[in-house]
Design an enzyme around this catalytic site. Structure first.
Site, PDB file in Angstrom:
ATOM      1  N   CYS A  15       0.828  -1.208   0.000  1.00 31.32           N
ATOM      2  CA  CYS A  15       0.000   0.000   0.000  1.00 31.32           C
ATOM      3  C   CYS A  15       0.865   1.263   0.000  1.00 31.32           C
ATOM      4  O   CYS A  15       0.711   2.124  -0.867  1.00 31.32           O
ATOM      5  CB  CYS A  15      -0.933  -0.007   1.211  1.00 31.32           C
ATOM      6  SG  CYS A  15      -2.052   1.401   1.253  1.00 31.32           S
ATOM      7  N   GLU A  58      -3.901  -3.986  -4.908  1.00 35.21           N
ATOM      8  CA  GLU A  58      -3.841  -2.537  -5.116  1.00 35.21           C
ATOM      9  C   GLU A  58      -4.404  -2.175  -6.500  1.00 35.21           C
ATOM     10  O   GLU A  58      -5.185  -1.236  -6.641  1.00 35.21           O
ATOM     11  CB  GLU A  58      -2.400  -2.037  -4.984  1.00 35.21           C
ATOM     12  CG  GLU A  58      -1.919  -1.892  -3.555  1.00 35.21           C
ATOM     13  CD  GLU A  58      -2.663  -0.800  -2.807  1.00 35.21           C
ATOM     14  OE1 GLU A  58      -2.904   0.278  -3.386  1.00 35.21           O
ATOM     15  OE2 GLU A  58      -2.996  -1.036  -1.637  1.00 35.21           O
TER      16      GLU A  58
END
Length: 226
Positions: free
Chosen positions: A137, A209
């Site tokens: 992240c 993601e």
């Protein structure tokens, strides 16, 4: 000097970050053309994602074997709660979304799968698993933020300039570098079998993601509305 773990996995990871950067959601943020409803979907979904992401830092702190490692996780937790989430709250206020509504957002299917995967890996393994689950992240957002900041006029965009400014900032860059250093420290002297397992956690969260951007761009929730 032995190779750093993040250097070892970079050839695989950079392909994911490039794919994320080239995603229509990110590209349209960079040129200012992204539909605001898609961005609002991201604000809500990412806010509840960050609540679960924050829990990972708390798990890391509880599993840490020394104060230095505890401090690293604590810095990350502070960054999530008082830097990233403040950005979301600021945008929500601009869009007349109150904080109760923001926090009550139902996570989408992709969001639920992503956070469940991270929490499962963090709970099931040692502190190095937590660091691996967290890394994609910050690493991807730092990469995207810095790349977007290079686009002429992007930082001045009335809608997305604040987003780009924060994720390209020294403060966020430092948080990501802290996360990478922690990952490298915790991966030191691990046998190849364990290194491969850690690598797979980071790669899979990297895929998530990309899927998260896709979900926000398409304003997805769940496949069937009951």
């Amino acid at each position: 000097m032995s190779e750093k773990f993040t250097d070892r996995i970079y050839p695989r990871i950079i392909k994911l970050w490039e794919a994320c950067f080239n995603h229509p959601f990110v590209q349209e943020m960079g040129n200012g053309s992204l539909d605001l409803d898609k961005f609002k979907h991201w604000i809500k979904q990412d806010y509840v994602y960050l609540i679960e992401y924050a829990r990972l830092f708390a798990i890391g702190t509880s599993k840490a074997a020394d104060l230095e490692t505890m401090n690293s996780f604590a810095k990350g937790l502070d960054g999530v709660l008082f830097m990233e989430m403040d950005l979301h709250r600021s945008y929500a206020k601009d869009f007349s979304i109150n904080e109760d509504e923001l926090e009550a957002t139902e996570p989408s299917a992709i969001n639920t799968a992503y956070t469940s995967y991270m929490l499962n890996k963090a709970q099931a393994g040692g502190v190095e698993n937590v660091a691996a689950a967290l890394l994609a992240c910050s690493w991807s957002y730092s990469y995207i933020g810095l790349k977007l900041a290079e686009i002429p006029g992007a930082l001045e965009d009335k809608n997305y300039g604040s987003w780009i400014e924060m994720y390209s900032s020294k403060e966020f860059t430092d948080l990501n570098e802290n996360a990478m250093e922690l990952m490298n420290k915790l991966a030191e002297d691990k046998p190849e079998r364990e290194l491969k397992a850690l690598e797979e956690i980071i790669v899979k969260t990297g895929y998530f993601e990309y899927m998260f951007w896709d979900m926000c761009y398409n304003k997805e929730t769940w496949s069937i509305d009951l």
